[in-house]
Design a protein around this motif. Structure first.
Motif, mmCIF file in Angstrom:
data_model
loop_
_atom_site.group_PDB
_atom_site.id
_atom_site.type_symbol
_atom_site.label_atom_id
_atom_site.label_comp_id
_atom_site.label_asym_id
_atom_site.label_seq_id
_atom_site.Cartn_x
_atom_site.Cartn_y
_atom_site.Cartn_z
ATOM 1 N N GLU A 287 0.809 -1.209 0.000
ATOM 2 C CA GLU A 287 0.000 0.000 0.000
ATOM 3 C C GLU A 287 0.849 1.270 0.000
ATOM 4 O OE1 GLU A 287 -3.465 2.170 -0.262
ATOM 5 O OE2 GLU A 287 -3.161 -0.006 -0.462
ATOM 6 N N ASP A 288 1.882 1.318 0.846
ATOM 7 C CA ASP A 288 2.729 2.509 0.912
ATOM 8 C C ASP A 288 3.359 2.822 -0.442
ATOM 9 O OD1 ASP A 288 2.128 2.802 3.536
ATOM 10 O OD2 ASP A 288 4.073 2.155 4.312
ATOM 11 N N PHE A 289 3.815 1.779 -1.113
ATOM 12 C CA PHE A 289 4.450 1.967 -2.418
ATOM 13 C C PHE A 289 3.446 2.484 -3.442
ATOM 14 C CE2 PHE A 289 5.238 -0.001 -6.622
ATOM 15 C CZ PHE A 289 6.350 0.742 -6.981
ATOM 16 N N LEU A 290 2.276 1.885 -3.502
ATOM 17 C CA LEU A 290 1.265 2.309 -4.465
ATOM 18 C C LEU A 290 0.806 3.736 -4.211
ATOM 19 C CD1 LEU A 290 -0.810 -0.979 -4.717
ATOM 20 C CD2 LEU A 290 0.626 0.030 -6.500
ATOM 21 N N GLU A 291 0.654 4.086 -2.945
ATOM 22 C CA GLU A 291 0.261 5.453 -2.623
ATOM 23 C C GLU A 291 1.329 6.451 -3.055
ATOM 24 O OE1 GLU A 291 -0.649 5.622 1.497
ATOM 25 O OE2 GLU A 291 -2.557 4.527 1.303
ATOM 26 N N ALA A 292 2.612 6.069 -2.865
ATOM 27 C CA ALA A 292 3.701 6.953 -3.295
ATOM 28 C C ALA A 292 3.685 7.149 -4.802
ATOM 29 C CB ALA A 292 5.037 6.376 -2.842
ATOM 30 N N MET A 293 3.418 6.071 -5.565
ATOM 31 C CA MET A 293 3.350 6.183 -7.016
ATOM 32 C C MET A 293 2.158 7.044 -7.444
ATOM 33 S SD MET A 293 5.889 4.626 -8.500
ATOM 34 C CE MET A 293 6.882 5.288 -7.149
ATOM 35 N N GLU A 294 1.059 6.906 -6.739
ATOM 36 C CA GLU A 294 -0.113 7.707 -7.075
ATOM 37 C C GLU A 294 0.117 9.187 -6.793
ATOM 38 O OE1 GLU A 294 -3.512 4.250 -6.374
ATOM 39 O OE2 GLU A 294 -2.926 5.587 -4.731
ATOM 40 N N ARG A 295 0.919 9.485 -5.789
ATOM 41 C CA ARG A 295 1.255 10.884 -5.537
ATOM 42 C C ARG A 295 2.204 11.426 -6.614
ATOM 43 N NH1 ARG A 295 0.814 9.238 -0.017
ATOM 44 N NH2 ARG A 295 2.991 8.546 0.066
ATOM 45 N N LEU A 296 3.098 10.575 -7.086
ATOM 46 C CA LEU A 296 4.020 11.011 -8.143
ATOM 47 C C LEU A 296 3.289 11.303 -9.455
ATOM 48 C CD1 LEU A 296 7.226 8.759 -7.866
ATOM 49 C CD2 LEU A 296 7.093 11.246 -7.698
ATOM 50 N N GLN A 297 2.287 10.451 -9.782
ATOM 51 C CA GLN A 297 1.535 10.601 -11.032
ATOM 52 C C GLN A 297 2.471 10.742 -12.237
ATOM 53 O OE1 GLN A 297 -1.948 10.646 -11.927
ATOM 54 N NE2 GLN A 297 -1.870 9.454 -10.022
ATOM 55 N N PRO A 298 3.335 9.741 -12.504
ATOM 56 C CA PRO A 298 4.248 9.855 -13.641
ATOM 57 C C PRO A 298 3.508 9.812 -14.970
ATOM 58 C CG PRO A 298 4.294 7.628 -12.769
ATOM 59 C CD PRO A 298 3.458 8.438 -11.814
ATOM 60 N N ASP A 299 4.103 10.412 -15.973
ATOM 61 C CA ASP A 299 3.524 10.327 -17.313
ATOM 62 C C ASP A 299 3.725 8.939 -17.911
ATOM 63 O OD1 ASP A 299 2.595 13.067 -17.749
ATOM 64 O OD2 ASP A 299 4.718 13.585 -17.581
ATOM 65 N N LEU A 300 4.861 8.307 -17.591
ATOM 66 C CA LEU A 300 5.204 7.021 -18.205
ATOM 67 C C LEU A 300 6.035 6.196 -17.236
ATOM 68 C CD1 LEU A 300 5.280 5.395 -21.027
ATOM 69 C CD2 LEU A 300 7.586 6.379 -21.252
ATOM 70 N N CYS A 301 5.853 4.884 -17.284
ATOM 71 C CA CYS A 301 6.747 3.964 -16.576
ATOM 72 C C CYS A 301 7.465 3.103 -17.606
ATOM 73 C CB CYS A 301 5.972 3.069 -15.609
ATOM 74 S SG CYS A 301 5.357 3.927 -14.142
ATOM 75 N N VAL A 302 8.727 2.768 -17.314
ATOM 76 C CA VAL A 302 9.531 1.923 -18.191
ATOM 77 C C VAL A 302 10.084 0.773 -17.351
ATOM 78 C CG1 VAL A 302 11.612 1.763 -19.613
ATOM 79 C CG2 VAL A 302 10.165 3.811 -19.734
#
Length: 388
Positions: free
Chosen positions: A134-149
């Motif tokens: 959960e902590d990791f997913l929440e951090a990614m959702e806060r980042l809101q990147p345009d693209l992941c590679v």
């Protein structure tokens, strides 16, 4: 189900969306992150007790990179260098596997991608044990990147993660998909004796390595290449290919091709027991296994030296096919020195023969086969019999 972002690409056919998405990659521990815009196009990130600032170039797209081994670290460096030159993207975070035991002392060591990210000055480095945390997913959702590679990441990417990047997730896979989907595409392709392989850039979907193809590049194999060298070359090719298609991905003009499921093959993870060679098969098959498993787990033969009844494990490093065609043969277990090449000549049970150029005896370094032969000082050498 989470489809590819609308308007992101043009599709050549309608793809059936599946569940189960696997991304190649892995993961460190992180603290709770808090993004606070400062009004200057920058993002302030709070990680436990320390605060860092990630500066973004005007108009640059934000990218999160996921990978773990050295080949992925090379891809990360290539992307970072190109983005700094063209200003198209900023790598705002890296996701990699947690530190793992390494070396004889089994001390915890960070992954090559983790180390590369530190060298490149990327402050946000995540190492989740699972991408479902959960902590990791929440951090990614806060980042809101345009693209992941993703490049050899190794962890399963859940659908919640795949819904985060606006332009989707691109994966670099070292095979000509749909052939050799799975954990070991390069070793399995070499093991099968393929004369052609390549690298594919796909959009990640819910089925392992089954996403629509964005671009693909191929190379010929001569039958002498070893897996680590091919893998490194393919990831460099794949990174260049990804860089070439990024403008069309961002402009939503990329044309993708759905994979033909009827042509899909699997590349299962290599098991340690596959390292053992028995020479019960044709020399060409054995030669391909030596090349395929040269990185890990390696290959070895059990041999007898002189009158010693105890077998010795001789690692086989480099081979050539001395005789491809089999046939009746006497004394197949006896190992001789090939007078034409100066290499060790192993005869397989079917009469075909393998030239062994380099070996590694127990407790010693890799050496030329002739040097090993000379070290026997006239003692006989034979391969152990395999019970039938």
């Amino acid at each position: 189900l989470i489809p590819i972002p609308k308007g992101c690409v043009k599709r050549s056919t309608i793809m059936e969306e599946k569940r189960l998405c696997f991304g190649f990659g892995m993961s460190l521990r992180w603290g709770h992150l808090r993004r606070v815009g400062d009004g200057l196009g920058r993002v302030r990130v709070r990680n436990w007790s320390r605060t860092t600032t990630v500066a973004r170039q005007d108009g640059a797209r934000s990218v999160v990179f996921l990978g773990t081994p050295e080949v992925a670290a090379r891809s990360l460096r290539m992307l970072s260098e190109r983005f700094r030159q063209n200003g198209m993207c900023d790598i705002v975070a890296v996701v990699t596997q947690p530190p793992a035991p390494s070396g004889r002392k089994r001390q915890l060591a960070s992954s090559p991608v983790h180390l590369a990210a530190g060298e490149l000055g990327i402050d946000q480095i995540f190492t989740p044990t699972s991408c479902k945390e959960e902590d990791f997913l929440e951090a990614m959702e806060r980042l809101q990147p345009d693209l992941c590679v993703t490049a050899a990441y190794g962890n399963v990417l859940p659908k919640r993660f795949l819904s985060i990047p606006k332009e989707g997730t691109l994966n670099i896979h070292p095979s000509l998909l749909p052939k050799f989907r799975g954990a070991a595409p390069v070793p399995r392709a070499i093991e099968c004796g393929e004369t052609e392989t390549g690298v594919t850039v796909t959009f990640t979907v819910f089925k392992m390595d089954a996403g629509p193809i964005v671009t693909q590049r191929s190379i010929s194999l001569r039958g002498e290449e070893k897996a680590p060298d091919v893998l490194s070359h393919l990831f460099e090719m794949g990174t260049e290919a990804l860089l070439d298609v990024l403008p069309s991905v961002f402009s939503k003009t990329a044309v993708v091709i759905d994979q033909n499921e009827s042509q899909a093959t699997h590349a299962p993870k290599i098991k340690p027991e596959e390292a053992r060679l028995t020479l019960t098969e044709n020399a060409a098959i054995v030669h391909n296994r030596v090349r395929a498993f040269s990185g890990w787990p390696g290959t070895y033969l059990d041999v007898l030296i002189g009158e010693d009844p105890v077998s010795h494990r001789l690692k086989i490093i480099t081979t050539r096919i001395a005789r491809r065609d089999g046939g009746p043969a006497l004394g197949v277990h006896e190992v001789k020195l090939n007078p034409d090449t100066g290499n060790l000549l192993f005869v397989c049970d079917d009469g075909s023969a393998l030239d062994v150029e380099e070996v590694q005896p127990p407790g010693k370094k890799v050496m030329a086969a002739k040097a090993f032969w000379n070290g026997l000082r006239g003692k006989s050498l034979s391969r152990c019999r395999v019970p039938h």
